[in-house]
Enzyme design. Structure first.
Site, PDB file in Angstrom:
ATOM      1  N   SER A 149      32.829  49.098  27.304  1.00 16.70           N
ATOM      2  CA  SER A 149      34.057  48.334  27.493  1.00 16.70           C
ATOM      3  C   SER A 149      33.703  46.861  27.408  1.00 16.70           C
ATOM      4  O   SER A 149      32.541  46.477  27.620  1.00 16.70           O
ATOM      5  CB  SER A 149      34.666  48.637  28.874  1.00 16.70           C
ATOM      6  OG  SER A 149      35.662  47.704  29.231  1.00 16.70           O
ATOM      7  N   TYR A 162      33.438  49.192  38.096  1.00 17.32           N
ATOM      8  CA  TYR A 162      33.716  49.460  36.680  1.00 17.32           C
ATOM      9  C   TYR A 162      32.848  48.583  35.781  1.00 17.32           C
ATOM     10  O   TYR A 162      32.236  49.060  34.818  1.00 17.32           O
ATOM     11  CB  TYR A 162      35.196  49.214  36.399  1.00 17.32           C
ATOM     12  CG  TYR A 162      35.642  49.660  35.029  1.00 17.32           C
ATOM     13  CD1 TYR A 162      35.873  51.007  34.754  1.00 17.32           C
ATOM     14  CD2 TYR A 162      35.836  48.734  34.004  1.00 17.32           C
ATOM     15  CE1 TYR A 162      36.284  51.423  33.498  1.00 17.32           C
ATOM     16  CE2 TYR A 162      36.244  49.143  32.741  1.00 17.32           C
ATOM     17  CZ  TYR A 162      36.465  50.486  32.497  1.00 17.32           C
ATOM     18  OH  TYR A 162      36.864  50.891  31.239  1.00 17.32           O
TER      19      TYR A 162
END
Length: 274
Positions: A149, A162
């Site tokens: 990501s 995350y």
């Protein structure tokens, strides 16, 4: 060995984790469209079967398999299932399964959430590479796509678990690519920003962060189908990094050339933390 003009995504024997929805389902569908045979794995076996059925109904070849990527035994069993069906090792592995979490500051994020996010987002790709990389290394051909990501380098406040998980996936991909240098095994790290999936609804994200993410997803998010196509095309070219959106590429370059300035700027944007 793959020739210089060969496209790895064509007629692949592929294993995709988290293929029950979102980017994983898009990868599975696109690979089948490109003539591949696909093992659609997911912790939710019913959703994996839904993806596989849709592929078969469209004339493609796919089976469903259960896999909790946080469990090494599940990933080993997935490899056995794939090799039994393919009659040999896969030519492409997409370590995609992931979850979202955010909206809480370091020190306030529960350790349970840390363990949950890292168990799936980081240990999932670690397990996938641990099991499948030796198979591809021995075959000296094929490819691995790890879904990271832009959070891997974005360091947005309130997203620590995350961010850390995706930074680990990026480092894992870079290390694996270096180790596989000299073989014809390609590694690609996918680093999108917002993709229109259900990760916000299915994750552990505060209400404030969810609202911000929903707005950004609507305004700037790419469809998972577009992201999957772009990533496979990048993989075919042998690219290590796939950053589908302009904002991801812009953030990547700013972070590399002016890291302290970038971090201070990001620190000014704390919207959504509650």
């Amino acid at each position: 060995m793959w020739g210089s003009g060969t496209k790895r995504s064509r007629n692949a024997t592929a294993v995709i984790t988290g293929a029950g929805s979102g980017i994983g389902a898009a990868f599975a569908t696109e690979l089948a469209r490109r003539g591949g045979r696909v093992v659609c794995s997911d912790i939710d076996t019913e959703s994996a079967e839904t993806t596989a059925v849709a592929i078969r109904d469209g004339g493609g070849h796919a089976i469903a398999a259960h896999c909790d990527v946080s469990r090494i035994d599940d990933v080993r069993e997935l490899a056995d299932t794939a090799q039994d069906w393919f009659g040999g090792p896969p030519s492409l592995v997409v370590n995609n399964a992931g979850v979202g979490a955010g909206g809480t500051l370091i020190g306030e994020v529960s350790l349970a959430d840390w363990n949950w996010v890292l168990g799936i987002n980081l240990w999932g790709p670690i397990h996938g590479c641990h099991v499948f990389a030796p198979l591809l290394r021995d075959a000296r051909s094929g490819g691995i796509i790890n879904v990271a990501s832009a959070a891997a380098f974005g360091a947005a406040p309130g997203m620590a678990a995350y961010n850390v998980s995706k930074a680990g996936v990026l480092s894992l991909s870079e290390t694996l690519a270096a180790e596989l240098s000299g073989t014809d095994v390609a590694v690609t790290a996918l680093c999108p920003t917002f993709v229109k999936t259900n990760i916000v609804e299915s994750g552990r994200i505060t209400n404030g962060a969810t609202q911000v993410a929903d707005r950004l997803m609507r305004w700037t998010g790419f469809s998972p189908q577009r992201v999957a196509r772009m990533c496979l095309d990048t993989h075919d070219r042998g690219g290590l990094y796939c950053m589908p959106q302009l904002d991801a590429r812009f953030g990547w370059h700013i972070k590399r050339f002016a890291p302290e300035l970038y971090t201070r700027a990001v620190g000014l944007t704390k919207g959504g933390i509650a």
